[in-house]
Design a protein around this motif. Structure first.
Motif, PDB file in Angstrom:
ATOM      1  N   ALA A  63       0.830  -1.207   0.000  1.00 54.70           N
ATOM      2  CA  ALA A  63       0.000   0.000   0.000  1.00 54.70           C
ATOM      3  C   ALA A  63       0.865   1.258   0.000  1.00 54.70           C
ATOM      4  O   ALA A  63       0.366   2.361  -0.131  1.00 54.70           O
ATOM      5  CB  ALA A  63      -0.932   0.000   1.202  1.00 54.70           C
ATOM      6  N   PRO A 118      -2.121   1.259  -5.707  1.00 55.23           N
ATOM      7  CA  PRO A 118      -2.844   2.473  -6.080  1.00 55.23           C
ATOM      8  C   PRO A 118      -2.051   3.199  -7.172  1.00 55.23           C
ATOM      9  O   PRO A 118      -0.827   3.048  -7.240  1.00 55.23           O
ATOM     10  CB  PRO A 118      -2.867   3.302  -4.793  1.00 55.23           C
ATOM     11  CG  PRO A 118      -1.985   2.625  -3.817  1.00 55.23           C
ATOM     12  CD  PRO A 118      -1.507   1.328  -4.376  1.00 55.23           C
ATOM     13  N   GLY A 162      -8.900   2.441  -6.551  1.00 56.24           N
ATOM     14  CA  GLY A 162      -7.756   3.126  -5.962  1.00 56.24           C
ATOM     15  C   GLY A 162      -6.932   3.926  -6.953  1.00 56.24           C
ATOM     16  O   GLY A 162      -5.882   4.460  -6.607  1.00 56.24           O
ATOM     17  N   TRP A 163      -7.388   3.996  -8.196  1.00 60.57           N
ATOM     18  CA  TRP A 163      -6.666   4.745  -9.223  1.00 60.57           C
ATOM     19  C   TRP A 163      -7.372   6.063  -9.509  1.00 60.57           C
ATOM     20  O   TRP A 163      -8.585   6.190  -9.352  1.00 60.57           O
ATOM     21  CB  TRP A 163      -6.569   3.929 -10.519  1.00 60.57           C
ATOM     22  CG  TRP A 163      -5.462   2.914 -10.481  1.00 60.57           C
ATOM     23  CD1 TRP A 163      -5.363   1.858  -9.631  1.00 60.57           C
ATOM     24  CD2 TRP A 163      -4.312   2.881 -11.321  1.00 60.57           C
ATOM     25  NE1 TRP A 163      -4.217   1.160  -9.887  1.00 60.57           N
ATOM     26  CE2 TRP A 163      -3.548   1.765 -10.928  1.00 60.57           C
ATOM     27  CE3 TRP A 163      -3.842   3.676 -12.370  1.00 60.57           C
ATOM     28  CZ2 TRP A 163      -2.347   1.433 -11.543  1.00 60.57           C
ATOM     29  CZ3 TRP A 163      -2.652   3.346 -12.991  1.00 60.57           C
ATOM     30  CH2 TRP A 163      -1.911   2.230 -12.570  1.00 60.57           C
TER      31      TRP A 163
END
Ligand code: MG
Length: 382
Positions: free
Chosen positions: A11, A54, A68-69
């Protein structure tokens, strides 16, 4: 941060994926990130490979993004596009890792990412994947040899401590560099070289596509041409309406059969079923079934056309020949072609209607019936 790969929190790795190219090169009819490779766009390969992290897609494309993009607008130069992506990572801390990747390299592997991250964990501010130069390299000017042991071919993704990349871009102040690793080098930071991967081959020219298909083990879509034949005969009887080639023709006799007995449409229907290896008209429309009594034969053809489409076939051509003494087909040829093209949803240029007599020989010569033959050509993608 520990020294084993698993200690690095995925992450805390972000991706900047560059797909801002608008130009097309010879051999492609779209910007290369849109070129299809193994059934999906080149850009999609990188998005899929990097979806676990991400990221920011720097692109004007409206392609769907992984969770997450986010999306950033590309700049005029590559460096501007990276800066555009960096701006969306403002919340991230300086010691996070950012992977900068060029979407024209669809073959991202987890192994390369592991090697890059390991190099950063060992203290480098930047890490780049490289391949050895196998060919002899000479100078254009005089063909003198450059020592290839001193050279390496650079690929992407390139990995950076986010802080180092931020400073590199801030200090570049408009000065161009061929890539971000060069900007980081100018800061006096070390750039680690890690082993690249042949699968990270860049799509530049048309021939690169075949190479990528091979490197990535992509099954190339193959085409198969199939032809099918159809043959049918119906008896001519006095006083019946004549349906032939999908149209009603004024004539002393009509064709007799369970349906409207349009011998021409039956032959085409059977030809299509033949090219699809899908039985024959009798299997699909049994004469024993009362629902087909008096049926309009365009429904049989429409059904066969739909079955071909459902199975992914593309009808290339229909060639029909009607065999009999009367009526003359010539005056009705164009009307038949038009009607068949409507039913089969095909351009007129793919429909041929011909006719012949049998010089008075046989049942057709004795005007006892009409025969028809058809050949259908179907392109199957598999
Ligand atoms: Mg028939």
């Amino acid at each position: 941060m520990g020294d084993s790969l698993v200690s690095f929190d995925p992450a805390r790795i972000a991706v900047i994926l560059l797909a801002g190219g608008r130009g097309t090169r010879a051999g492609f009819d779209a910007p290369k990130q849109h070129v299809m490779l193994g059934g999906k766009a080149v850009l999609q390969w990188s998005l899929d490979a990097l979806a676990a992290y991400p990221g920011v897609l720097v692109s004007d494309d409206d392609i769907a993004l992984p969770a997450g993009w986010s999306r950033a607008a590309p700049g005029a130069e590559r460096q501007d596009s990276v800066a555009s992506g960096l701006a969306l990572l403002a919340e991230w801390s300086d010691d996070a890792v950012v992977l900068v990747h060029d979407s024209a390299r669809p073959g991202v592997t987890p192994d390369v990412i592991d090697r890059l991250v390991a190099a950063l964990e060992s203290g480098a501010a930047a890490a780049i994947p490289v391949l050895v130069v196998a060919d002899t390299i000479v100078r254009n000017a005089d063909a003198s040899v450059v020592d290839r042991a001193e050279l390496a071919r650079v690929q992407t993704p390139q990995a950076f401590r986010l802080g180092a990349l931020r400073r590199a871009h801030a200090e570049a102040a408009g000065e161009a560099a061929s890539d971000d690793a060069q900007l980081v080098r100018r800061l006096g930071e070390g750039v680690a070289l890690v082993a690249g991967d042949a699968r990270l081959h860049k799509l530049t020219f048309a021939e690169d596509l075949a190479m990528l298909e091979s490197l990535l083990g992509v099954e190339k879509e193959t085409m198969r041409i199939a032809t099918g034949m159809g043959y049918d005969v119906h008896r001519l009887v006095a006083g019946k309406p004549l349906w032939l080639g999908g149209i009603r023709i004024d004539h002393s006799h009509g064709l007799s059969g369970h349906s409207d007995a349009d011998v021409a449409l039956h032959a085409i229907t059977d030809a299509l079923l033949g090219a699809a290896a899908d039985g024959d008209i009798g299997c699909h429309f049994p004469p024993s079934d009362p629902q087909w009594k008096g049926a309009e034969s365009w429904r049989f053809l429409d059904y066969a056309v739909q079955r071909v489409a459902d199975r992914g076939g593309d009808i290339q051509h229909l060639d029909l020949i009607i065999i009999g003494e009367a009526p003359k087909v010539g005056p009705h040829r164009e009307a038949m072609r038009l009607r068949i093209s409507e039913i089969a949803r095909l351009p007129l240029s793919r429909i041929s209607v011909k006719a012949t007599t049998t010089e008075g020989l046989g049942f057709a010569g004795r005007r006892e019936g009409l025969a028809a033959q058809a050949v259908a050509t179907i392109l199957w993608k598999e």
